[in-house]
Write an enzyme that holds these catalytic residues in place. Sequence first.
Site, PDB file in Angstrom:
ATOM      1  NE  ARG A   1      -3.368   0.103   3.016  1.00 45.48           N
ATOM      2  CZ  ARG A   1      -4.533   0.633   3.176  1.00 45.48           C
ATOM      3  NH1 ARG A   1      -5.478   0.252   2.531  1.00 45.48           N
ATOM      4  NH2 ARG A   1      -4.901   1.711   3.718  1.00 45.48           N
ATOM      5  CB  SER A   2       4.354   1.934   1.326  1.00 50.66           C
ATOM      6  OG  SER A   2       3.779   1.785   2.842  1.00 50.66           O
TER       7      SER A   2
ATOM      8  NE  ARG B   1      -2.787  14.794  -9.238  1.00 54.41           N
ATOM      9  CZ  ARG B   1      -3.692  14.146  -9.822  1.00 54.41           C
ATOM     10  NH1 ARG B   1      -3.162  13.576 -10.915  1.00 54.41           N
ATOM     11  NH2 ARG B   1      -4.877  13.987  -9.376  1.00 54.41           N
TER      12      ARG B   1
ATOM     13  CG  HIS C   1      -0.246  14.779 -14.189  1.00 49.24           C
ATOM     14  ND1 HIS C   1      -1.084  14.278 -13.398  1.00 49.24           N
ATOM     15  CD2 HIS C   1      -0.448  14.373 -15.211  1.00 49.24           C
ATOM     16  CE1 HIS C   1      -1.604  13.162 -13.810  1.00 49.24           C
ATOM     17  NE2 HIS C   1      -1.182  13.146 -14.983  1.00 49.24           N
TER      18      HIS C   1
ATOM     19  CB  SER D   1       9.466   2.098   4.056  1.00 45.65           C
ATOM     20  OG  SER D   1       9.493   1.166   4.993  1.00 45.65           O
ATOM     21  N   GLY D   2       6.579   2.844   6.196  1.00 43.68           N
ATOM     22  CA  GLY D   2       6.225   3.063   7.341  1.00 43.68           C
ATOM     23  C   GLY D   2       7.525   2.664   8.576  1.00 43.68           C
ATOM     24  CB  SER D   3       8.440  -1.014   8.960  1.00 44.81           C
ATOM     25  OG  SER D   3       8.908  -1.411   7.560  1.00 44.81           O
ATOM     26  N   GLY D   4      10.384   1.292   7.585  1.00 46.04           N
ATOM     27  CA  GLY D   4      11.727   1.523   7.013  1.00 46.04           C
ATOM     28  C   GLY D   4      12.604   0.225   7.228  1.00 46.04           C
ATOM     29  CD  GLU D   5      14.411  -1.939   9.867  1.00 40.82           C
ATOM     30  OE1 GLU D   5      15.130  -2.702   9.266  1.00 40.82           O
ATOM     31  OE2 GLU D   5      14.850  -1.190  10.568  1.00 40.82           O
ATOM     32  CB  THR D   6      10.030  -2.989   3.149  1.00 37.20           C
ATOM     33  OG1 THR D   6       9.004  -2.784   4.185  1.00 37.20           O
ATOM     34  CG2 THR D   6       9.344  -3.799   2.197  1.00 37.20           C
TER      35      THR D   6
ATOM     36  CB  SER E   1      -4.687   1.964   7.638  1.00 35.65           C
ATOM     37  OG  SER E   1      -5.078   0.740   7.100  1.00 35.65           O
TER      38      SER E   1
ATOM     39  CD  GLU F   1      -0.476   1.289   4.666  1.00 35.14           C
ATOM     40  OE1 GLU F   1      -1.585   1.146   4.446  1.00 35.14           O
ATOM     41  OE2 GLU F   1       0.147   0.600   5.073  1.00 35.14           O
TER      42      GLU F   1
ATOM     43  CG  ASP G   1      -2.391  14.613  -3.235  1.00 33.86           C
ATOM     44  OD1 ASP G   1      -1.874  14.300  -3.975  1.00 33.86           O
ATOM     45  OD2 ASP G   1      -3.528  13.891  -3.223  1.00 33.86           O
TER      46      ASP G   1
HETATM   47  O1  LIG Z   1       1.090  -3.010   2.086  1.00 29.95           O
HETATM   48  C1  LIG Z   1       1.265  -2.748   3.421  1.00 29.95           C
HETATM   49  C2  LIG Z   1       0.452  -3.160   4.393  1.00 29.95           C
HETATM   50  O2  LIG Z   1      -0.719  -3.334   4.083  1.00 29.95           O
HETATM   51  C3  LIG Z   1       0.541  -2.380   5.801  1.00 29.95           C
HETATM   52  O3  LIG Z   1      -0.472  -1.673   6.072  1.00 29.95           O
HETATM   53  C4  LIG Z   1       2.747  -2.227   3.575  1.00 29.95           C
HETATM   54  O4  LIG Z   1       2.468  -0.894   2.724  1.00 29.95           O
HETATM   55  C5  LIG Z   1       3.646  -2.839   2.942  1.00 29.95           C
HETATM   56  O5  LIG Z   1       3.925  -4.189   3.397  1.00 29.95           O
HETATM   57  C6  LIG Z   1       5.148  -2.110   3.043  1.00 29.95           C
HETATM   58  O6  LIG Z   1       5.569  -1.831   4.284  1.00 29.95           O
HETATM   59  P1  LIG Z   1       6.280  -0.525   5.048  1.00 29.95           P
HETATM   60  O7  LIG Z   1       7.540  -0.668   3.889  1.00 29.95           O
HETATM   61  O8  LIG Z   1       6.473  -0.761   6.152  1.00 29.95           O
HETATM   62  O9  LIG Z   1       5.617   0.589   4.562  1.00 29.95           O
END
Ligand SMILES: O=C([C@H](O)CO)[C@H](O)[C@H](O)COP(=O)(O)O
Length: 185
Positions: A46-47, A57, A60, A86-91, A149, A152, A160
């Site tokens: 989702r990120s 954008r 654009h 990346s929320g976790s910074g660890e992906t 969520s 994201e 934006d």
């Molecule tokens: O898809 C995701 C998941 O649904 C979490 O809500 C995350 O965006 C994906 O796993 C990547 O994680 P991060 O690199 O920690 O953002």
Amino acid sequence: MRTAEFFRTILNELDAAADALNEKEAAELVEKIVASNKIFVAGAGRSGLMAKSFVMRMMHMGLDAYAVGETTTPQFEDNDLIIIASGSGETKSLVSMAEKARSIGGSIACVTISTDSTLGKMADLIVKMPGAPKDQFGDRKETIQPMGSLFEQTLLLFFDAVILKFMEKKGLDSKTMYGKHANLE
Ligand SMILES: O=C([C@H](O)CO)[C@H](O)[C@H](O)COP(=O)(O)O
């Protein structure tokens, strides 16, 4: 709870997220985008979807911007910038990507909740986001939403807002930008 109440709760969470944004970091990101040759954006899951909406954008606005992993995405070079969300910074895939970008010599920006993470430590420029990472480790009170969520959603709105800052700086408007919108949809 009614759907509208859940909706309002999410909006309240996002309202608090806006208050927690760091203006200096956001301004630095805009400056770095302006100064870079090509701009690459990457994220997983989702990120990554939010990252792609940002790339669209930027295109654009006339910037040379790409989502990493697309078949038409060119080479990353030393005058380029990669923005990693990346929320976790660890992906793991994103850490490898950052290592490759580092070896090439370009700049790395990381938009993350976790500034002490592997990606956070590798970045030349960090934008810290509020919210809970997807494992919601510990006693998190920031959100009623599952996993990442809130991060994201914050990412989408932050990107934006960055577009609006860029438009203001460059005197762009929606009409001009729409001239670059896909017309084979
Ligand atoms: O898809 C995701 C998941 O649904 C979490 O809500 C995350 O965006 C994906 O796993 C990547 O994680 P991060 O690199 O920690 O953002």
